[in-house]
Design a protein around this motif. Structure first.
Motif, PDB file in Angstrom:
ATOM      1  N   TYR A   1       0.804  -1.225   0.000  1.00  0.00           N
ATOM      2  CA  TYR A   1       0.000   0.000   0.000  1.00  0.00           C
ATOM      3  C   TYR A   1       0.838   1.276   0.000  1.00  0.00           C
ATOM      4  CZ  TYR A   1      -3.266   3.644   1.252  1.00  0.00           C
ATOM      5  OH  TYR A   1      -3.986   4.809   1.254  1.00  0.00           O
ATOM      6  N   PRO A   2       1.776   1.453   0.937  1.00  0.00           N
ATOM      7  CA  PRO A   2       2.537   2.708   0.927  1.00  0.00           C
ATOM      8  C   PRO A   2       3.422   2.865  -0.304  1.00  0.00           C
ATOM      9  CG  PRO A   2       3.473   1.192   2.513  1.00  0.00           C
ATOM     10  CD  PRO A   2       2.179   0.592   2.061  1.00  0.00           C
ATOM     11  N   VAL A   3       3.889   1.746  -0.853  1.00  0.00           N
ATOM     12  CA  VAL A   3       4.702   1.815  -2.066  1.00  0.00           C
ATOM     13  C   VAL A   3       3.850   2.270  -3.250  1.00  0.00           C
ATOM     14  CG1 VAL A   3       6.048   0.443  -3.708  1.00  0.00           C
ATOM     15  CG2 VAL A   3       6.320   0.054  -1.249  1.00  0.00           C
ATOM     16  N   ALA A   4       2.632   1.769  -3.307  1.00  0.00           N
ATOM     17  CA  ALA A   4       1.756   2.066  -4.440  1.00  0.00           C
ATOM     18  C   ALA A   4       1.027   3.393  -4.309  1.00  0.00           C
ATOM     19  CB  ALA A   4       0.728   0.938  -4.606  1.00  0.00           C
ATOM     20  N   HIS A   5       0.802   3.868  -3.073  1.00  0.00           N
ATOM     21  CA  HIS A   5      -0.117   4.998  -2.902  1.00  0.00           C
ATOM     22  C   HIS A   5       0.432   6.197  -2.136  1.00  0.00           C
ATOM     23  CE1 HIS A   5      -3.526   3.007  -4.733  1.00  0.00           C
ATOM     24  NE2 HIS A   5      -3.265   1.916  -4.009  1.00  0.00           N
ATOM     25  N   THR A   6       1.569   6.057  -1.474  1.00  0.00           N
ATOM     26  CA  THR A   6       2.059   7.206  -0.707  1.00  0.00           C
ATOM     27  C   THR A   6       3.473   7.625  -1.100  1.00  0.00           C
ATOM     28  OG1 THR A   6       3.029   5.953   1.150  1.00  0.00           O
ATOM     29  CG2 THR A   6       0.662   6.423   1.246  1.00  0.00           C
ATOM     30  N   GLY A   7       3.994   7.047  -2.177  1.00  0.00           N
ATOM     31  CA  GLY A   7       5.313   7.447  -2.657  1.00  0.00           C
ATOM     32  C   GLY A   7       6.472   6.898  -1.853  1.00  0.00           C
ATOM     33  N   THR A   8       6.230   5.905  -1.044  1.00  0.00           N
ATOM     34  CA  THR A   8       7.295   5.339  -0.220  1.00  0.00           C
ATOM     35  C   THR A   8       8.268   4.546  -1.091  1.00  0.00           C
ATOM     36  OG1 THR A   8       5.788   5.196   1.658  1.00  0.00           O
ATOM     37  CG2 THR A   8       7.777   3.864   1.763  1.00  0.00           C
ATOM     38  N   GLU A   9       9.563   4.808  -0.929  1.00  0.00           N
ATOM     39  CA  GLU A   9      10.563   4.189  -1.801  1.00  0.00           C
ATOM     40  C   GLU A   9      11.580   3.341  -1.049  1.00  0.00           C
ATOM     41  OE1 GLU A   9      12.243   7.369  -4.116  1.00  0.00           O
ATOM     42  OE2 GLU A   9      10.528   7.383  -5.496  1.00  0.00           O
ATOM     43  N   THR A  10      11.324   3.073   0.227  1.00  0.00           N
ATOM     44  CA  THR A  10      12.210   2.214   1.006  1.00  0.00           C
ATOM     45  C   THR A  10      11.389   1.216   1.796  1.00  0.00           C
ATOM     46  OG1 THR A  10      13.863   3.980   1.246  1.00  0.00           O
ATOM     47  CG2 THR A  10      14.005   2.131   2.778  1.00  0.00           C
ATOM     48  N   VAL A  11      11.723  -0.064   1.638  1.00  0.00           N
ATOM     49  CA  VAL A  11      11.095  -1.132   2.415  1.00  0.00           C
ATOM     50  C   VAL A  11      12.168  -1.771   3.282  1.00  0.00           C
ATOM     51  CG1 VAL A  11       9.747  -3.244   2.372  1.00  0.00           C
ATOM     52  CG2 VAL A  11       9.467  -1.575   0.531  1.00  0.00           C
ATOM     53  N   VAL A  12      11.879  -1.885   4.580  1.00  0.00           N
ATOM     54  CA  VAL A  12      12.818  -2.515   5.501  1.00  0.00           C
ATOM     55  C   VAL A  12      12.153  -3.735   6.122  1.00  0.00           C
ATOM     56  CG1 VAL A  12      14.318  -2.205   7.504  1.00  0.00           C
ATOM     57  CG2 VAL A  12      13.796  -0.243   6.028  1.00  0.00           C
ATOM     58  N   VAL A  13      12.717  -4.913   5.847  1.00  0.00           N
ATOM     59  CA  VAL A  13      12.228  -6.153   6.441  1.00  0.00           C
ATOM     60  C   VAL A  13      13.009  -6.390   7.729  1.00  0.00           C
ATOM     61  CG1 VAL A  13      11.911  -8.633   6.147  1.00  0.00           C
ATOM     62  CG2 VAL A  13      11.646  -7.098   4.175  1.00  0.00           C
ATOM     63  N   VAL A  14      12.301  -6.472   8.850  1.00  0.00           N
ATOM     64  CA  VAL A  14      12.938  -6.535  10.165  1.00  0.00           C
ATOM     65  C   VAL A  14      12.700  -7.900  10.814  1.00  0.00           C
ATOM     66  CG1 VAL A  14      13.192  -5.416  12.412  1.00  0.00           C
ATOM     67  CG2 VAL A  14      12.461  -4.060  10.425  1.00  0.00           C
ATOM     68  N   GLY A  15      13.717  -8.759  10.770  1.00  0.00           N
ATOM     69  CA  GLY A  15      13.670  -9.987  11.543  1.00  0.00           C
ATOM     70  C   GLY A  15      14.255  -9.735  12.924  1.00  0.00           C
ATOM     71  N   HIS A  16      14.184 -10.717  13.789  1.00  0.00           N
ATOM     72  CA  HIS A  16      14.788 -10.547  15.113  1.00  0.00           C
ATOM     73  C   HIS A  16      15.277 -11.880  15.650  1.00  0.00           C
ATOM     74  CE1 HIS A  16      11.561 -12.301  17.676  1.00  0.00           C
ATOM     75  NE2 HIS A  16      10.757 -11.885  16.704  1.00  0.00           N
ATOM     76  N   THR A  17      16.281 -11.808  16.487  1.00  0.00           N
ATOM     77  CA  THR A  17      16.862 -13.016  17.073  1.00  0.00           C
ATOM     78  C   THR A  17      15.806 -13.752  17.903  1.00  0.00           C
ATOM     79  OG1 THR A  17      17.689 -11.662  18.910  1.00  0.00           O
ATOM     80  CG2 THR A  17      19.228 -12.141  17.117  1.00  0.00           C
ATOM     81  N   GLY A  18      15.904 -15.068  17.894  1.00  0.00           N
ATOM     82  CA  GLY A  18      14.989 -15.886  18.673  1.00  0.00           C
ATOM     83  C   GLY A  18      13.545 -15.829  18.210  1.00  0.00           C
ATOM     84  N   CYS A  19      13.323 -15.577  16.936  1.00  0.00           N
ATOM     85  CA  CYS A  19      11.968 -15.399  16.408  1.00  0.00           C
ATOM     86  C   CYS A  19      11.113 -16.651  16.634  1.00  0.00           C
ATOM     87  CB  CYS A  19      12.042 -15.087  14.917  1.00  0.00           C
ATOM     88  SG  CYS A  19      10.429 -14.914  14.123  1.00  0.00           S
ATOM     89  N   GLY A  20       9.951 -16.461  17.270  1.00  0.00           N
ATOM     90  CA  GLY A  20       9.071 -17.579  17.554  1.00  0.00           C
ATOM     91  C   GLY A  20       8.477 -18.201  16.306  1.00  0.00           C
ATOM     92  N   ALA A  21       8.151 -17.381  15.306  1.00  0.00           N
ATOM     93  CA  ALA A  21       7.575 -17.906  14.066  1.00  0.00           C
ATOM     94  C   ALA A  21       8.593 -18.746  13.310  1.00  0.00           C
ATOM     95  CB  ALA A  21       7.081 -16.760  13.193  1.00  0.00           C
ATOM     96  N   VAL A  22       9.827 -18.271  13.258  1.00  0.00           N
ATOM     97  CA  VAL A  22      10.881 -19.048  12.595  1.00  0.00           C
ATOM     98  C   VAL A  22      11.158 -20.323  13.388  1.00  0.00           C
ATOM     99  CG1 VAL A  22      13.323 -19.052  11.943  1.00  0.00           C
ATOM    100  CG2 VAL A  22      11.912 -17.044  11.473  1.00  0.00           C
ATOM    101  N   THR A  23      11.150 -20.222  14.714  1.00  0.00           N
ATOM    102  CA  THR A  23      11.359 -21.399  15.551  1.00  0.00           C
ATOM    103  C   THR A  23      10.289 -22.451  15.293  1.00  0.00           C
ATOM    104  OG1 THR A  23      12.405 -20.074  17.299  1.00  0.00           O
ATOM    105  CG2 THR A  23      11.542 -22.234  17.921  1.00  0.00           C
ATOM    106  N   ALA A  24       9.021 -22.011  15.261  1.00  0.00           N
ATOM    107  CA  ALA A  24       7.927 -22.947  15.037  1.00  0.00           C
ATOM    108  C   ALA A  24       8.013 -23.576  13.644  1.00  0.00           C
ATOM    109  CB  ALA A  24       6.587 -22.243  15.215  1.00  0.00           C
ATOM    110  N   THR A  25       8.405 -22.773  12.661  1.00  0.00           N
ATOM    111  CA  THR A  25       8.539 -23.298  11.304  1.00  0.00           C
ATOM    112  C   THR A  25       9.679 -24.306  11.233  1.00  0.00           C
ATOM    113  OG1 THR A  25       7.737 -21.182  10.428  1.00  0.00           O
ATOM    114  CG2 THR A  25       8.829 -22.664   8.880  1.00  0.00           C
ATOM    115  N   TYR A  26      10.791 -23.985  11.866  1.00  0.00           N
ATOM    116  CA  TYR A  26      11.926 -24.910  11.928  1.00  0.00           C
ATOM    117  C   TYR A  26      11.510 -26.219  12.602  1.00  0.00           C
ATOM    118  CZ  TYR A  26      16.351 -26.873  13.646  1.00  0.00           C
ATOM    119  OH  TYR A  26      17.395 -27.711  13.955  1.00  0.00           O
TER     120      TYR A  26
END
Length: 229
Positions: A84-109
């Motif tokens: 949405y912000p890329v398409a409609h508000t002119g946003t030109e930077t996307v930052v994907v933020v992972g974190h140590t000990g991620c529960g979702a990654v742990t569960a997937t693993y």
């Protein structure tokens, strides 16, 4: 009334006093400079990570596993929350933020290695894990044999960030001029820096530490990876 809700409403009054004059320029429109895609985790405070205290600067998206991928009848697409912000508000930077000990990654693993039986999570959580599994499966198969569970998870955190960045970079819905950055937020002393430091691990699909440091010398001390695969 639940006392926690009462306390939250009381704290909100402090926010009102501090922010009442900060919405003047963004009441009718927003033009955030960046959209951040962060894992939904109570230990990871999206705005505080960046010292953000001004409305309209950062468009924040949160979900378990910091996913940018949405499943549709036509196949996987970039999530509308991110796009949405890329398409409609002119946003030109996307930052994907992972974190140590991620529960979702742990569960997937755990699911991919047989530690978590299929169907053991509620359907909504299973759906989210199913979105991560095909992207993390090759990473699980590539992990070093001598790495423990915690080490495996933190390497897969980077791997997941890389896959989300890759999906954005490959999508026709994301204009070529948009910069896509992948980072890992460390509050568990994994990278050897200060707790709460953001480590830069991916810029527009580039993951080689030496290449990144050469290309971005102004932040070379923040460019670190646990895993080169």
């Amino acid at each position: 009334m639940n006392q926690l809700v009462v306390d939250l409403l009381r704290v909100n009054l402090r926010h009102v006093r501090e922010f009442r004059d900060r919405f003047d320029t963004v009441q009718d429109a927003q033009f955030p400079g960046a959209v951040t895609v962060c894992c939904s985790d109570s230990r990871v405070l999206q705005d505080h990570i960046w010292g953000n205290d001004e409305p309209g600067q950062v468009f924040t998206v949160g979900n378990i596993g910091n996913r940018v991928i949405q499943r549709t009848e036509a196949g996987p697409v970039v999530s509308g929350d991110v796009l949405y912000p890329v398409a409609h508000t002119g946003t030109e930077t996307v930052v994907v933020v992972g974190h140590t000990g991620c529960g979702a990654v742990t569960a997937t693993y755990d699911a991919l290695t047989g530690r978590l039986p299929e169907g053991s999570e509620p359907a909504g959580i299973e759906y989210c894990l199913d979105l991560l599994k095909p992207h993390l499966r090759p990473g699980v198969e590539t992990l070093p044999d001598d790495v423990g569970r915690a080490g495996a998870v933190n390497r897969l955190v980077e791997y997941n960030v890389d896959r989300q960045v890759e999906f954005l970079c490959d999508s026709d819905d994301v204009p070529d001029g948009v910069s896509v950055v992948g980072v890992v937020y460390d509050f568990q002393d994994v990278y050897g820096g200060e707790r709460g430091e953001v480590q830069l691990v991916n810029v527009d699909g580039e993951t080689d530490v030496d290449s990144l440091r050469e290309s971005h010398p102004e932040v070379e001390d923040r460019i670190n990876r646990l895993w080169t695969y």
